[in-house]
Scaffold this motif. Structure first.
Motif, PDB file in Angstrom:
ATOM      1  N   LEU A  47       0.850  -1.188   0.000  1.00 26.60           N
ATOM      2  CA  LEU A  47       0.000   0.000   0.000  1.00 26.60           C
ATOM      3  C   LEU A  47       0.886   1.239   0.000  1.00 26.60           C
ATOM      4  O   LEU A  47       1.408   1.635   1.028  1.00 26.60           O
ATOM      5  CB  LEU A  47      -0.922  -0.005   1.224  1.00 26.60           C
ATOM      6  CG  LEU A  47      -1.877  -1.188   1.329  1.00 26.60           C
ATOM      7  CD1 LEU A  47      -2.659  -1.122   2.617  1.00 26.60           C
ATOM      8  CD2 LEU A  47      -2.811  -1.223   0.134  1.00 26.60           C
ATOM      9  N   VAL A  53      -6.697   3.528  -6.603  1.00 23.65           N
ATOM     10  CA  VAL A  53      -7.654   2.630  -5.977  1.00 23.65           C
ATOM     11  C   VAL A  53      -8.835   2.488  -6.920  1.00 23.65           C
ATOM     12  O   VAL A  53      -9.405   3.492  -7.375  1.00 23.65           O
ATOM     13  CB  VAL A  53      -8.118   3.164  -4.603  1.00 23.65           C
ATOM     14  CG1 VAL A  53      -9.127   2.222  -3.972  1.00 23.65           C
ATOM     15  CG2 VAL A  53      -6.924   3.356  -3.680  1.00 23.65           C
ATOM     16  N   LEU A  64      -4.792   6.579  -3.189  1.00 24.29           N
ATOM     17  CA  LEU A  64      -4.640   6.178  -1.791  1.00 24.29           C
ATOM     18  C   LEU A  64      -3.924   7.261  -1.001  1.00 24.29           C
ATOM     19  O   LEU A  64      -2.881   7.764  -1.413  1.00 24.29           O
ATOM     20  CB  LEU A  64      -3.849   4.870  -1.711  1.00 24.29           C
ATOM     21  CG  LEU A  64      -3.588   4.329  -0.315  1.00 24.29           C
ATOM     22  CD1 LEU A  64      -4.889   3.895   0.347  1.00 24.29           C
ATOM     23  CD2 LEU A  64      -2.620   3.169  -0.373  1.00 24.29           C
ATOM     24  N   ALA A  67      -4.248   4.520   5.529  1.00 26.21           N
ATOM     25  CA  ALA A  67      -5.155   3.545   6.132  1.00 26.21           C
ATOM     26  C   ALA A  67      -5.378   3.957   7.574  1.00 26.21           C
ATOM     27  O   ALA A  67      -4.549   4.653   8.167  1.00 26.21           O
ATOM     28  CB  ALA A  67      -4.562   2.148   6.063  1.00 26.21           C
ATOM     29  N   LEU A  76      -9.322   2.061   4.168  1.00 25.62           N
ATOM     30  CA  LEU A  76      -8.368   2.874   3.434  1.00 25.62           C
ATOM     31  C   LEU A  76      -8.916   4.289   3.354  1.00 25.62           C
ATOM     32  O   LEU A  76     -10.129   4.493   3.346  1.00 25.62           O
ATOM     33  CB  LEU A  76      -8.189   2.336   2.014  1.00 25.62           C
ATOM     34  CG  LEU A  76      -7.659   0.926   1.869  1.00 25.62           C
ATOM     35  CD1 LEU A  76      -7.604   0.551   0.392  1.00 25.62           C
ATOM     36  CD2 LEU A  76      -6.302   0.782   2.502  1.00 25.62           C
ATOM     37  N   VAL A  90     -11.717  -2.283   3.879  1.00 31.18           N
ATOM     38  CA  VAL A  90     -10.670  -3.135   3.309  1.00 31.18           C
ATOM     39  C   VAL A  90     -11.155  -4.557   3.019  1.00 31.18           C
ATOM     40  O   VAL A  90     -10.390  -5.355   2.492  1.00 31.18           O
ATOM     41  CB  VAL A  90      -9.416  -3.195   4.222  1.00 31.18           C
ATOM     42  CG1 VAL A  90      -8.779  -1.851   4.339  1.00 31.18           C
ATOM     43  CG2 VAL A  90      -9.737  -3.775   5.561  1.00 31.18           C
TER      44      VAL A  90
END
Length: 152
Positions: A47, A53, A64, A67, A76, A90
């Motif tokens: 990530l 995304v 992104l 998180a 996320l 997620v």
């Protein structure tokens, strides 16, 4: 000599008697039952902030940001095309190349509440030959240049 023959015959008989049992044990050990199949290895994800995304149907949700642990569990944080950061669960996450694919649809993402404290992305300056300068709305001379008024 008779003793040797009797001894070897007894041992051979014991092997013949035990052979079906040994064959069953060997088959059981080499072929696991479908319910007892080896557990799936956890998927390794990378990530990286800025990664694209996407939804499961291929729609791009955004980029992104990071998180976090939200009210509904891990999620996320994704900055959409409108510059607003929203959460994405997620559950069902997977990676396809450098892109991250989630189960949320584009409409699910757009209807999610924005994350408080995340500033929208700054809009890039308009591409022109003239630099843009911030203006003071109270300054009457800071209005946009007009044809009869030269601009500095």
């Amino acid at each position: 000599m008779i003793r040797k023959t009797a001894l070897l015959t007894g041992i051979a008989g014991a092997f013949l008697f035990a052979a079906p049992v040994l064959a069953q044990d060997a088959a059981t050990q080499t072929e696991p039952a479908p319910a007892e199949a080896a557990p799936a290895q956890p998927q390794s994800l990378t990530l990286n902030p800025g990664a694209t995304v996407k939804s499961a149907d291929g729609s791009e949700l955004g980029k992104l940001v990071g998180a976090r642990n939200g009210a509904n569990g891990q999620e996320l944080t994704v900055r959409g095309a409108d510059g607003v950061v929203r959460p994405v669960p997620v559950a069902g996450i997977r990676q396809e190349g450098s892109d991250i694919v989630v189960n949320a649809s584009l409409s699910d993402f757009q209807s999610a509440a924005p994350i408080e404290g995340e500033a929208p992305a700054a809009t890039p300056p308009v591409d022109s030959n003239e630099p843009t300068e911030p203006t003071d709305p109270t300054d009457p001379d800071a209005a946009a240049p007009t044809p009869d008024k030269p601009h500095a």
